[in-house]
Write a protein that holds these residues in place. Structure first.
Motif, PDB file in Angstrom:
ATOM      1  N   ILE A  37       0.924  -1.178   0.117  1.00  0.00           N
ATOM      2  CA  ILE A  37       0.120  -0.064   0.004  1.00  0.00           C
ATOM      3  C   ILE A  37       0.856   1.395   0.027  1.00  0.00           C
ATOM      4  N   VAL A  38       1.842   1.155   0.728  1.00  0.00           N
ATOM      5  CA  VAL A  38       2.658   2.563   1.009  1.00  0.00           C
ATOM      6  C   VAL A  38       3.866   2.771   0.016  1.00  0.00           C
ATOM      7  N   PHE A  39       4.230   1.802  -0.827  1.00  0.00           N
ATOM      8  CA  PHE A  39       5.326   1.971  -1.652  1.00  0.00           C
ATOM      9  C   PHE A  39       4.961   1.328  -3.166  1.00  0.00           C
ATOM     10  N   LEU A  40       4.049   0.560  -3.359  1.00  0.00           N
ATOM     11  CA  LEU A  40       4.011  -0.190  -4.539  1.00  0.00           C
ATOM     12  C   LEU A  40       2.576   0.279  -5.244  1.00  0.00           C
ATOM     13  N   ASP A  41       1.786  -0.830  -5.801  1.00  0.00           N
ATOM     14  CA  ASP A  41       0.918  -0.847  -6.756  1.00  0.00           C
ATOM     15  C   ASP A  41      -0.311   0.140  -6.444  1.00  0.00           C
ATOM     16  N   SER A  42      -0.409   1.395  -7.058  1.00  0.00           N
ATOM     17  CA  SER A  42      -1.497   2.485  -6.744  1.00  0.00           C
ATOM     18  C   SER A  42      -2.776   1.902  -7.388  1.00  0.00           C
ATOM     19  N   TRP A  43      -2.951   1.239  -8.430  1.00  0.00           N
ATOM     20  CA  TRP A  43      -4.182   0.744  -8.838  1.00  0.00           C
ATOM     21  C   TRP A  43      -4.869  -0.350  -7.903  1.00  0.00           C
ATOM     22  N   MET A  44      -4.106  -0.914  -7.281  1.00  0.00           N
ATOM     23  CA  MET A  44      -4.723  -2.001  -6.276  1.00  0.00           C
ATOM     24  C   MET A  44      -4.719  -1.224  -4.930  1.00  0.00           C
ATOM     25  N   GLU A  45      -4.564  -0.067  -4.809  1.00  0.00           N
ATOM     26  CA  GLU A  45      -4.343   0.524  -3.311  1.00  0.00           C
ATOM     27  C   GLU A  45      -5.626   0.444  -2.496  1.00  0.00           C
ATOM     28  N   MET A  46      -6.774   0.524  -3.023  1.00  0.00           N
ATOM     29  CA  MET A  46      -8.066   0.471  -2.580  1.00  0.00           C
ATOM     30  C   MET A  46      -8.357  -0.828  -2.024  1.00  0.00           C
ATOM     31  N   SER A  47      -8.045  -1.799  -2.924  1.00  0.00           N
ATOM     32  CA  SER A  47      -8.581  -3.462  -2.762  1.00  0.00           C
ATOM     33  C   SER A  47      -7.539  -3.640  -1.803  1.00  0.00           C
ATOM     34  N   ASN A  48      -6.269  -3.296  -1.575  1.00  0.00           N
ATOM     35  CA  ASN A  48      -5.127  -3.791  -0.641  1.00  0.00           C
ATOM     36  C   ASN A  48      -5.722  -3.160   0.740  1.00  0.00           C
ATOM     37  N   LYS A  49      -6.175  -1.817   0.670  1.00  0.00           N
ATOM     38  CA  LYS A  49      -6.582  -1.391   1.957  1.00  0.00           C
ATOM     39  C   LYS A  49      -7.709  -1.964   2.372  1.00  0.00           C
ATOM     40  N   PHE A  50      -8.669  -2.604   1.751  1.00  0.00           N
ATOM     41  CA  PHE A  50      -9.608  -3.373   2.303  1.00  0.00           C
ATOM     42  C   PHE A  50      -9.114  -4.812   2.728  1.00  0.00           C
ATOM     43  N   TYR A  51      -8.168  -5.067   2.024  1.00  0.00           N
ATOM     44  CA  TYR A  51      -7.467  -6.683   2.448  1.00  0.00           C
ATOM     45  C   TYR A  51      -6.840  -6.339   3.816  1.00  0.00           C
ATOM     46  N   LEU A  52      -6.074  -5.247   4.261  1.00  0.00           N
ATOM     47  CA  LEU A  52      -5.600  -4.851   5.294  1.00  0.00           C
ATOM     48  C   LEU A  52      -6.558  -4.841   6.581  1.00  0.00           C
ATOM     49  N   GLY A  53      -7.818  -4.058   6.226  1.00  0.00           N
ATOM     50  CA  GLY A  53      -8.777  -4.098   7.150  1.00  0.00           C
ATOM     51  C   GLY A  53      -9.262  -5.442   7.655  1.00  0.00           C
ATOM     52  N   ALA A  54      -9.479  -6.248   6.533  1.00  0.00           N
ATOM     53  CA  ALA A  54     -10.082  -7.699   6.607  1.00  0.00           C
ATOM     54  C   ALA A  54      -9.060  -8.521   7.354  1.00  0.00           C
ATOM     55  N   ALA A  55      -7.837  -8.369   7.340  1.00  0.00           N
ATOM     56  CA  ALA A  55      -6.592  -9.153   8.044  1.00  0.00           C
ATOM     57  C   ALA A  55      -6.580  -8.743   9.451  1.00  0.00           C
ATOM     58  N   LEU A  56      -6.642  -7.117   9.749  1.00  0.00           N
ATOM     59  CA  LEU A  56      -6.459  -6.888  11.007  1.00  0.00           C
ATOM     60  C   LEU A  56      -7.831  -7.231  11.710  1.00  0.00           C
ATOM     61  N   THR A  57      -8.940  -7.426  10.975  1.00  0.00           N
ATOM     62  CA  THR A  57     -10.230  -7.913  11.659  1.00  0.00           C
ATOM     63  C   THR A  57     -10.348  -9.208  11.968  1.00  0.00           C
ATOM     64  N   GLN A  58      -9.798 -10.025  11.106  1.00  0.00           N
ATOM     65  CA  GLN A  58      -9.614 -11.489  11.189  1.00  0.00           C
ATOM     66  C   GLN A  58      -9.167 -11.975  12.318  1.00  0.00           C
ATOM     67  N   ILE A  59      -7.662 -11.627  12.558  1.00  0.00           N
ATOM     68  CA  ILE A  59      -7.038 -11.719  13.848  1.00  0.00           C
ATOM     69  C   ILE A  59      -7.504 -11.259  14.971  1.00  0.00           C
ATOM     70  N   PHE A  60      -8.002  -9.905  15.112  1.00  0.00           N
ATOM     71  CA  PHE A  60      -8.989  -9.347  15.994  1.00  0.00           C
ATOM     72  C   PHE A  60      -9.987 -10.308  16.576  1.00  0.00           C
ATOM     73  N   ILE A  61     -10.912 -10.690  16.005  1.00  0.00           N
ATOM     74  CA  ILE A  61     -11.874 -11.512  16.163  1.00  0.00           C
ATOM     75  C   ILE A  61     -11.468 -12.851  16.900  1.00  0.00           C
ATOM     76  N   VAL A  62     -10.416 -13.394  16.375  1.00  0.00           N
ATOM     77  CA  VAL A  62      -9.993 -14.683  17.152  1.00  0.00           C
ATOM     78  C   VAL A  62      -9.424 -14.288  18.334  1.00  0.00           C
ATOM     79  N   CYS A  63      -8.515 -13.223  18.528  1.00  0.00           N
ATOM     80  CA  CYS A  63      -7.932 -12.749  19.799  1.00  0.00           C
ATOM     81  C   CYS A  63      -9.155 -12.653  20.657  1.00  0.00           C
ATOM     82  N   TRP A  64      -9.985 -11.691  20.218  1.00  0.00           N
ATOM     83  CA  TRP A  64     -11.060 -10.933  21.029  1.00  0.00           C
ATOM     84  C   TRP A  64     -11.958 -12.048  21.612  1.00  0.00           C
ATOM     85  N   TYR A  65     -12.389 -13.039  20.793  1.00  0.00           N
ATOM     86  CA  TYR A  65     -13.192 -13.922  21.365  1.00  0.00           C
ATOM     87  C   TYR A  65     -12.635 -15.049  22.405  1.00  0.00           C
ATOM     88  N   ALA A  66     -11.310 -15.404  21.761  1.00  0.00           N
ATOM     89  CA  ALA A  66     -10.380 -16.126  22.832  1.00  0.00           C
ATOM     90  C   ALA A  66     -10.322 -15.454  24.063  1.00  0.00           C
TER      91      ALA A  66
END
Length: 409
Positions: free
Chosen positions: A303-332
């Motif tokens: 996101i910071v240094f590379l593919d600008s065309w995929m920046e929005m998709s990668n930001k959604f991926y980052l949000g999904a990755a942070l949410t995914q591991i957050f959910i696992v840790c939160w419920y545990a």
């Protein structure tokens, strides 16, 4: 529990698993509906073979592409920017697919067993509120988590089309791109092959998300239910020995030994159930802990240094990755806090108004509940919100290392 009560419990539990079951049915599995005929079994088996084959082929192509980048170039940005985080995500999805398939009978048994301890009729209003709030919160979180992941994968799938339309409108030469960066043993740029490859990558990406959601939603649902049952147990314990008496030294009217025995049985059953659930999810949790920090680091770098065309998709991926591991840790962590809260509930009960026999029995509950219950990453480490903090810190450390190497080049 009566048969009528079991039917009500199964219905309520199955309603909370509808979204999870929808995802896993797309890959030929189910934790609720067991195939009853040969045709249904054959259809489910064929669908699982197709889904797993698509995911394996996609993962193999991504690994081959990343390996080629590693061999052919020494550039940090080209290696990390070769959708390394997508390969990591699909590795997690494949690991979860294998796990939920291998342990599908265990998960079905856990769903059936949960109906035996499910609170169908609750006598107290605050207990009813605990159940209602828990189920309502779970439903909203399930929907938001699934919506976020599905929206993310379709942003990836539609980005090549959006780029093509943008270039066409600007009068620039353009051709339909690809969803993912993968290596193929044939020329994928041929017109007839190009469309097939695009459809394959779109379908494989959706299958990957279904595997991820199926595992995570099942964990989220079962952990939420156990946390709810532990809080209902706390509420039941707090009421022990609270019968008012005119004589404050008269402990006969506060002989709640039978109620304490019932509480002990429920507590022991929940402990056994949590251990079985932890054993079923320990491999999945290990996969989450090991790969999450690497995936987060790589997508941040992209996101910071590379593919600008995929920046929005990668930001959604980052949000999904942070949410995914957050959910696992939160419920545990929620299970951990709820199990420790049982000891606090014993202290807050009317134990001081009870007789000696009841006090000794409640002391047993207190001592056992002071040993917290954990979900672990294959027994290597307990998973709590501290784990989430550790994963983010590790991801930032990796990112800093990549940033230093990138600037040095």
């Amino acid at each position: 529990m009566s048969e009528e009560g079991r039917n009500v419990a199964r219905k309520e539990i199955h309603e909370t698993l509808n979204l999870c079951n929808f995802c896993v049915r797309n890959i030929g599995l189910s934790f609720i509906d067991i195939p009853k005929t040969f045709f249904q079994s054959f259809t489910s088996y064929l669908l699982f073979i197709m889904a797993s084959s698509l995911l394996v082929l996609m993962l193999a192509g991504e690994i081959a592409y990343v390996a080629g980048q590693m061999i052919n170039t020494a550039s940090v940005e080209e290696f990390v920017g070769s959708y390394l985080h997508i390969a990591g995500y699909d590795t997690m999805s494949f690991g979860k697919l294998i796990t939920i398939w291998y342990k599908r009978h265990t998960f079905r048994h856990l769903v059936v067993e949960l109906a035996e301890i499910w609170p169908v009729s609750i006598r107290y209003r605050d207990g009813v509120e605990i159940k209602r709030n828990s189920l309502s919160t779970l439903k909203h979180r399930q929907f938001l988590y699934a919506f976020w992941n599905i929206l993310g994968v379709w942003l990836y799938n539609l980005t090549p089309i959006a780029v093509l339309l943008y270039r066409k409108l600007r009068g620039m030469s353009a051709a339909l791109g690809y969803v993912w960066q993968m290596a193929y043993p044939f020329d994928k740029t041929k017109p007839a092959v190009h469309g097939i490859v695009y459809i394959f990558e779109t379908c494989a990406g959706c299958i990957s998300v279904c595997c991820m959601l199926g595992s995570d939603l099942l964990f989220m649902t079962m952990a939420s239910h156990i946390s709810m049952l532990l809080r209902l147990l706390q509420n039941q314990i707090r009421r022990l020995g609270t019968v008012e008496s005119k004589d404050p030294f008269d402990t006969r009217c506060n002989d709640c030994y039978k109620d304490i025995v019932e509480v002990v049985k429920i507590h022991q059953r929940l402990i056994r159930y949590i251990k079985d659930l932890e054993d079923a999810f320990s491999v999945v949790n290990l996969i989450n802990v090991l790969l999450s920090s690497v995936n987060i680091c790589c997508v941040m770098f992209t996101i910071v240094f590379l593919d600008s065309w995929m920046e929005m998709s990668n930001k959604f991926y980052l949000g999904a990755a942070l949410t995914q591991i957050f959910i696992v840790c939160w419920y545990a962590d929620d299970i951990y806090r709820a199990s420790v809260g049982v000891a606090d509930a014993v202290y807050e009960s009317g134990w001081y108004k009870s007789n000696t026999r009841c006090r000794r029995a409640m002391l047993v509950v207190l001592q056992r509940s002071q040993r917290p219950l954990y979900f672990t990453a294959l027994k290597f480490r307990a998973i709590t919100m501290i784990t989430y903090s550790s994963i983010l810190t590790t991801a930032y450390s990796y990112f800093t290392l990549l940033y230093t190497s990138y600037r040095r080049d």
